[in-house]
Design an enzyme around this catalytic site. Structure first.
Site, short mmCIF file in Angstrom:
data_model
loop_
_atom_site.label_atom_id
_atom_site.label_comp_id
_atom_site.label_asym_id
_atom_site.label_seq_id
_atom_site.Cartn_x
_atom_site.Cartn_y
_atom_site.Cartn_z
N ASP A 1 26.00 115.30 25.07
CA ASP A 1 24.63 115.63 25.45
C ASP A 1 24.55 117.06 26.01
O ASP A 1 25.53 117.60 26.50
CB ASP A 1 24.14 114.62 26.50
CG ASP A 1 22.63 114.63 26.64
OD1 ASP A 1 21.94 115.14 25.71
OD2 ASP A 1 22.11 114.14 27.66
N SER B 1 22.20 105.50 27.01
CA SER B 1 21.33 105.81 25.87
C SER B 1 21.71 105.04 24.60
O SER B 1 21.81 105.62 23.51
CB SER B 1 21.33 107.32 25.60
OG SER B 1 20.87 108.03 26.73
N ASN C 1 16.85 109.24 18.19
CA ASN C 1 16.67 110.67 17.93
C ASN C 1 15.71 110.97 16.78
O ASN C 1 15.34 112.13 16.56
CB ASN C 1 18.02 111.38 17.68
CG ASN C 1 18.86 111.54 18.92
OD1 ASN C 1 20.08 111.48 18.88
ND2 ASN C 1 18.22 111.75 20.07
N GLU D 1 35.92 102.70 31.55
CA GLU D 1 35.76 103.59 32.70
C GLU D 1 34.73 104.64 32.28
O GLU D 1 34.76 105.11 31.14
CB GLU D 1 37.09 104.26 33.05
CG GLU D 1 38.12 103.29 33.56
CD GLU D 1 37.69 102.58 34.84
OE1 GLU D 1 37.03 103.23 35.68
OE2 GLU D 1 37.99 101.38 34.99
N ARG E 1 30.09 111.19 29.38
CA ARG E 1 28.81 111.78 28.99
C ARG E 1 28.72 113.16 29.62
O ARG E 1 28.92 113.32 30.82
CB ARG E 1 27.62 110.92 29.43
CG ARG E 1 26.29 111.56 29.00
CD ARG E 1 25.09 110.67 29.19
NE ARG E 1 23.91 111.29 28.60
CZ ARG E 1 22.94 110.64 28.00
NH1 ARG E 1 22.98 109.33 27.92
NH2 ARG E 1 21.90 111.28 27.49
#
Ligand code: IPE
Ligand code: IPE
Ligand code: MG
Length: 235
Positions: A14, A187, A62, A198, A179
């Site tokens: 991201d 998401s 998206n 984890e 992320r």
């Protein structure tokens, strides 16, 4: 320190847009730089012995992006594999894909399929791209197919392992989910497979997520105590 490298890593790549904006560039430049970074991180993951690297490239959500941005994203696999497929092959990296990427333009679909075909005998890291992927949709499609097979008698007993076998991923359990770019949410990525992953949320944008950043995540992972519902591991 324990020296445990996670076998299966998933990354929500991201922050491409924000990376570009901060530099006064169009969002597409962020996506381009992000795709360049896939090469760097995949090569390092392979070198480290990571077995599966699953990268979120385009979500089922998206499609809500502007046409211009989507059109650019549709073209990126062509650019990426055009430049790097030979190198990936040389590095022994196997390309795979999850998601309904057949809904992308035909020329993009054939480039992705060609990359999968050309690297199918590679035995190093499996670089799995999630393209037009959504975790809920994956689970729904798996449940639907499993129910049909149950009706036909192909499936005898419905259980977790059985449903798992119907998912799109080869990997059934993600060890480490990363992320980039500060957002603390999943998401719709790999909802089933991250049950005991984890999780790490790092502030830097995906195009800036360097080999050093990856190493930092791996180092932090080694200090996590994965209990899987049991008791603390004292060893
Ligand atoms: C991730 O970067 C790439 C895709 C979702 C395709 P973004 O495009 O989401 O970048 P930000 O989050 O807007 O900065
Ligand atoms: C998740 O990023 C999807 C990909 C990285 C491909 P988004 O930028 O689309 O996620 P949200 O909208 O911030 O949750
Ligand atoms: Mg984003």
């Amino acid at each position: 320190m324990k020296r445990e490298i996670p076998a299966n890593i998933a990354i929500i790549m991201d922050g491409n847009g924000r990376w570009a904006k901060a530099k006064g560039l169009p969002r597409t430049k962020g996506h381009l730089q992000g795709s360049e970074n896939i090469r760097i991180i995949a090569k390092e993951a392979n070198k480290l012995g990571i077995k599966n690297l699953i990268l979120y490239a385009f979500s089922t959500e998206n499609w809500a992006r502007p046409e211009e941005e989507k059109n650019y994203l549709f073209q990126l696999p062509k650019l990426f594999f055009g430049k790097y497929i030979d190198e990936l092959k040389r590095e022994n990296i196997r390309v795979s894909a999850i998601g309904e990427y057949e809904k992308f333009p035909a020329s993009t679909v054939s480039v992705i399929n060609k990359a999968i075909e050309e690297t199918k005998n590679c035995t190093g890291c499996n670089l799995c791209l999630a393209v037009n992927y959504g975790g809920r949709r994956e689970i729904m499609l798996a449940a639907k197919q499993m129910a049909e097979d149950y009706k036909k008698g192909i499936v005898e007993e419905i259980n977790e392992d059985c449903l798992s076998d119907y998912l799109m991923t080869e990997v059934k359990d993600v060890d480490l989910l990363i992320r980039t770019s500060g957002e603390v949410r999943v998401s719709n990525f790999l909802l089933w497979q991250i049950a005991y992953a984890e999780m790490m949320f790092v502030d830097c944008a995906w195009p800036d997520f360097s080999v050093e950043e990856l190493h930092k995540c791996l180092e932090a992972y080694q200090y996590r105590d994965r209990r899987f519902g049991g008791l603390k591991n004292e060893n």
